[in-house]
Design an enzyme around this catalytic site. Structure first.
Site, PDB file in Angstrom:
ATOM      1  N   ARG A   1       0.834  -1.215   0.000  1.00 19.47           N
ATOM      2  CA  ARG A   1       0.000   0.000   0.000  1.00 19.47           C
ATOM      3  C   ARG A   1       0.868   1.264   0.000  1.00 19.47           C
ATOM      4  O   ARG A   1       0.996   1.952  -1.017  1.00 19.47           O
ATOM      5  CB  ARG A   1      -0.950  -0.038   1.216  1.00 19.47           C
ATOM      6  N   ASP A   2       1.520   1.550   1.107  1.00 20.58           N
ATOM      7  CA  ASP A   2       2.294   2.795   1.208  1.00 20.58           C
ATOM      8  C   ASP A   2       3.427   2.792   0.186  1.00 20.58           C
ATOM      9  O   ASP A   2       3.756   3.814  -0.417  1.00 20.58           O
ATOM     10  CB  ASP A   2       2.878   2.920   2.627  1.00 20.58           C
TER      11      ASP A   2
ATOM     12  N   HIS B   1       5.941   4.480  12.652  1.00 23.64           N
ATOM     13  CA  HIS B   1       5.877   4.397  11.175  1.00 23.64           C
ATOM     14  C   HIS B   1       6.869   5.438  10.655  1.00 23.64           C
ATOM     15  O   HIS B   1       6.557   6.621  10.565  1.00 23.64           O
ATOM     16  CB  HIS B   1       4.436   4.715  10.757  1.00 23.64           C
TER      17      HIS B   1
ATOM     18  N   HIS C   1       9.578   7.005   7.943  1.00 28.66           N
ATOM     19  CA  HIS C   1      10.159   7.098   6.601  1.00 28.66           C
ATOM     20  C   HIS C   1      11.635   7.438   6.790  1.00 28.66           C
ATOM     21  O   HIS C   1      12.028   8.041   7.797  1.00 28.66           O
ATOM     22  CB  HIS C   1       9.424   8.156   5.768  1.00 28.66           C
TER      23      HIS C   1
ATOM     24  N   CYS D   1       5.864   9.844  -0.841  1.00 26.08           N
ATOM     25  CA  CYS D   1       4.558  10.397  -0.490  1.00 26.08           C
ATOM     26  C   CYS D   1       4.217  11.505  -1.477  1.00 26.08           C
ATOM     27  O   CYS D   1       4.997  12.444  -1.634  1.00 26.08           O
ATOM     28  CB  CYS D   1       4.555  10.932   0.938  1.00 26.08           C
TER      29      CYS D   1
ATOM     30  N   ASN E   1       9.213   4.168   3.171  1.00 24.16           N
ATOM     31  CA  ASN E   1       9.294   3.738   4.565  1.00 24.16           C
ATOM     32  C   ASN E   1      10.645   3.089   4.784  1.00 24.16           C
ATOM     33  O   ASN E   1      11.263   2.609   3.846  1.00 24.16           O
ATOM     34  CB  ASN E   1       8.232   2.660   4.841  1.00 24.16           C
TER      35      ASN E   1
HETATM   36  C1  LIG Z   1     -10.728  11.095   1.436  1.00 19.94           C
HETATM   37  C2  LIG Z   1     -11.123  11.528   0.036  1.00 19.94           C
HETATM   38  C3  LIG Z   1     -11.999  10.471  -0.607  1.00 19.94           C
HETATM   39  C4  LIG Z   1     -11.907  12.827   0.144  1.00 19.94           C
HETATM   40  O1  LIG Z   1     -12.003  13.412  -1.126  1.00 19.94           O
HETATM   41  P1  LIG Z   1     -13.189  14.436  -1.452  1.00 19.94           P
HETATM   42  O2  LIG Z   1     -13.017  14.885  -2.859  1.00 19.94           O
HETATM   43  O3  LIG Z   1     -13.221  15.465  -0.387  1.00 19.94           O
HETATM   44  O4  LIG Z   1     -14.426  13.450  -1.265  1.00 19.94           O
HETATM   45  P2  LIG Z   1     -15.910  13.491  -1.700  1.00 19.94           P
HETATM   46  O5  LIG Z   1     -16.659  12.735  -0.650  1.00 19.94           O
HETATM   47  O6  LIG Z   1     -16.338  14.899  -2.050  1.00 19.94           O
HETATM   48  O7  LIG Z   1     -15.906  12.622  -3.050  1.00 19.94           O
HETATM   49  C5  LIG Z   1     -15.254  13.023  -4.230  1.00 19.94           C
HETATM   50  C6  LIG Z   1     -15.218  11.871  -5.200  1.00 19.94           C
HETATM   51  O8  LIG Z   1     -14.447  10.794  -4.637  1.00 19.94           O
HETATM   52  C7  LIG Z   1     -15.258   9.618  -4.533  1.00 19.94           C
HETATM   53  N1  LIG Z   1     -14.903   8.938  -3.279  1.00 19.94           N
HETATM   54  C8  LIG Z   1     -15.014   9.412  -2.035  1.00 19.94           C
HETATM   55  N2  LIG Z   1     -14.565   8.509  -1.168  1.00 19.94           N
HETATM   56  C9  LIG Z   1     -14.191   7.437  -1.886  1.00 19.94           C
HETATM   57  C10 LIG Z   1     -13.650   6.185  -1.532  1.00 19.94           C
HETATM   58  N3  LIG Z   1     -13.403   5.852  -0.259  1.00 19.94           N
HETATM   59  N4  LIG Z   1     -13.349   5.310  -2.510  1.00 19.94           N
HETATM   60  C11 LIG Z   1     -13.595   5.636  -3.819  1.00 19.94           C
HETATM   61  N5  LIG Z   1     -14.094   6.804  -4.215  1.00 19.94           N
HETATM   62  C12 LIG Z   1     -14.398   7.696  -3.238  1.00 19.94           C
HETATM   63  C13 LIG Z   1     -16.688  10.134  -4.520  1.00 19.94           C
HETATM   64  O9  LIG Z   1     -17.566   9.133  -4.930  1.00 19.94           O
HETATM   65  C14 LIG Z   1     -16.592  11.280  -5.497  1.00 19.94           C
HETATM   66  O10 LIG Z   1     -16.534  10.746  -6.800  1.00 19.94           O
HETATM   67  P3  LIG Z   1     -17.061  11.576  -8.064  1.00 19.94           P
HETATM   68  O11 LIG Z   1     -18.501  11.872  -7.746  1.00 19.94           O
HETATM   69  O12 LIG Z   1     -16.202  12.810  -8.152  1.00 19.94           O
HETATM   70  O13 LIG Z   1     -16.827  10.621  -9.223  1.00 19.94           O
HETATM   71  C15 LIG Z   1      -9.884  11.778  -0.853  1.00 19.94           C
HETATM   72  O14 LIG Z   1      -9.193  12.888  -0.349  1.00 19.94           O
HETATM   73  C16 LIG Z   1      -8.969  10.605  -0.903  1.00 19.94           C
HETATM   74  O15 LIG Z   1      -9.305   9.562  -1.423  1.00 19.94           O
HETATM   75  N6  LIG Z   1      -7.761  10.744  -0.366  1.00 19.94           N
HETATM   76  C17 LIG Z   1      -6.833   9.632  -0.346  1.00 19.94           C
HETATM   77  C18 LIG Z   1      -5.560  10.054   0.199  1.00 19.94           C
HETATM   78  C19 LIG Z   1      -4.625   8.884   0.331  1.00 19.94           C
HETATM   79  O16 LIG Z   1      -4.950   7.731   0.088  1.00 19.94           O
HETATM   80  N7  LIG Z   1      -3.404   9.213   0.755  1.00 19.94           N
HETATM   81  C20 LIG Z   1      -2.391   8.244   0.936  1.00 19.94           C
HETATM   82  C21 LIG Z   1      -2.620   7.410   2.148  1.00 19.94           C
HETATM   83  S1  LIG Z   1      -2.216   8.212   3.697  1.00 19.94           S
HETATM   84  C22 LIG Z   1      -0.545   7.981   3.831  1.00 19.94           C
HETATM   85  O17 LIG Z   1       0.089   7.496   2.929  1.00 19.94           O
HETATM   86  C23 LIG Z   1       0.121   8.328   5.132  1.00 19.94           C
HETATM   87  C24 LIG Z   1       0.410   7.106   6.013  1.00 19.94           C
HETATM   88  C25 LIG Z   1      -0.885   6.443   6.472  1.00 19.94           C
HETATM   89  O18 LIG Z   1       1.132   6.126   5.293  1.00 19.94           O
HETATM   90  C26 LIG Z   1       1.220   7.539   7.247  1.00 19.94           C
HETATM   91  C27 LIG Z   1       2.386   8.468   6.940  1.00 19.94           C
HETATM   92  O19 LIG Z   1       3.439   8.015   6.509  1.00 19.94           O
HETATM   93  O20 LIG Z   1       2.172   9.671   7.084  1.00 19.94           O
END
Ligand SMILES: CC(C)(COP(=O)([O-])OP(=O)([O-])OC[C@H]1O[C@@H](n2cnc3c(N)ncnc32)[C@H](O)[C@@H]1OP(=O)([O-])[O-])[C@@H](O)C(=O)NCCC(=O)NCCSC(=O)C[C@@](C)(O)CC(=O)[O-]
Length: 300
Positions: free
Chosen positions: A15-16, A207, A209, A240, A249
């Site tokens: 994933r990450d 966690h 990096h 990221c 990581n």
């Molecule tokens: C959270 C949202 C969805 C908000 O995004 P948004 O645009 O505010 O959400 P929304 O509710 O307004 O929806 C917008 C569109 O997204 C769709 N949608 C809404 N939710 C989903 C879902 N669950 N699965 C699939 N589709 C989804 C929804 O259906 C819609 O589709 P449209 O009508 O435009 O076609 C967006 O910002 C997002 O997906 N962000 C993902 C960010 C991400 O994955 N980042 C990486 C992971 S975190 C990380 O790596 C850090 C970590 C954990 O490893 C720790 C570290 O190292 O820091």
């Protein structure tokens, strides 16, 4: 404080590690990676995420990956779910453990999940309720616990408050993410001490990096603070999209080598892990990010 006898490593590579790859990686290659990690003895593997495909296109096939992997009893195969839509998709894919993810800085929260920290906690409440009703475990993440790419320093008390909220709402474990790898052992210990005021140490995970080469030192500092769960990524995969220049990581192989040297049990076979990292590095055409793996592969 004495070091723990056992450590659980959570391999977040599928994933990450892979989420930032711009080239498409096939479902078969992702499945193979997860199966290789299972064979190496990992007890927790983060397989994918159910997020917007517009935000993170590489994770769009997570349901197919879950459908393809060989799940071994006793191993947790988890996925990120930022909201109810994500949780519902995860449940449909048969996922038995999910994670919600918050940030310790407002700017990172906006860039990563398009809402404020307070809004994210509100959004997680129904996710936790629905997950609990479905009988599945929820892990909580906090990004930027030792620095933010947009805001710079992040206070340990700010991190601790979010850790308290995630724990209070039902996250069984809170993973503390040094997203940009700027943390040092001293700052790590202070941050864990602040979190431990609200969350038991055995419910905290690290966690790290490795952008600044501090990850192993920070893990050792965390061990001294009584933390015994660490996220890492085979072959040091990753970066990221919201943290310019961030490397992956810390490599699972490097952490395992250090833990083996400390006689800390993990249940993981280093040679099989090196094989898994070598294979995925070849698939994505990147140099293996694990120094231990590079040394072992060179010596073979
Ligand atoms: C959270 C949202 C969805 C908000 O995004 P948004 O645009 O505010 O959400 P929304 O509710 O307004 O929806 C917008 C569109 O997204 C769709 N949608 C809404 N939710 C989903 C879902 N669950 N699965 C699939 N589709 C989804 C929804 O259906 C819609 O589709 P449209 O009508 O435009 O076609 C967006 O910002 C997002 O997906 N962000 C993902 C960010 C991400 O994955 N980042 C990486 C992971 S975190 C990380 O790596 C850090 C970590 C954990 O490893 C720790 C570290 O190292 O820091």
């Amino acid at each position: 404080m004495t070091l723990p006898q056992k450590v659980r490593l959570v391999d977040v590579g599928p994933r990450d590690g892979l989420q930032n790859e711009s080239q498409p990686i096939s479902v078969a290659d992702k499945v193979r990676l997860v199966d290789d990690l299972t064979a190496a003895g990992l007890s927790h593997i983060e397989v994918g995420s159910f997020v917007s495909p517009k935000w993170v296109p590489q994770m769009a096939g997570s349901a197919e990956v879950f459908a393809g992997i060989q799940q071994r009893a006793g191993v947790s195969y988890s996925a990120l779910t930022p909201n109810l839509k994500g949780l519902e998709a995860a449940l449909e894919a048969g996922v038995r453990e999910v994670a919600v993810f918050a940030a310790a800085s407002e700017a990172f929260s906006q860039r990563n999940i398009n809402c404020s920290i307070a809004e994210s906690i509100e959004r997680f409440t129904p996710v936790l309720e629905a997950a609990q009703a479905a009988g599945i475990k929820v892990r909580g993440y906090i990004s930027c616990v030792l620095g933010c790419p947009y805001e710079g320093e992040v206070g340990a008390d700010q991190v601790a408050g979010i850790a308290r909220d995630l724990h209070a709402m039902g996250c069984y474990e809170v993973s503390l993410g040094d997203t940009i790898g700027t943390g040092t052992p001293g700052a790590t210990r202070k941050m864990i001490e602040a979190c431990a005021v609200h969350v038991p140490r055995d419910r905290l995970a690290g966690h790290f990096h490795d952008t600044y080469g501090q990850a192993l030192a920070n893990i050792y500092a965390s061990l001294l603070e009584g933390v015994s769960v660490f996220d890492s990524s085979v072959a040091g995969l990753g970066g990221c999209p919201y943290a310019k220049g961030a490397t992956g990581n810390v490599a699972t192989e490097d952490v395992l080598y250090m833990l083996n040297g400390l006689d800390i049990e993990t249940g993981i076979d280093l040679d099989l892990l090196v094989d898994a990292g070598a294979r995925i590095s070849q698939v994505i055409g990147r140099e293996n990010g694990s120094r231990v793996a590079r040394a072992i592969l060179a010596a073979r």
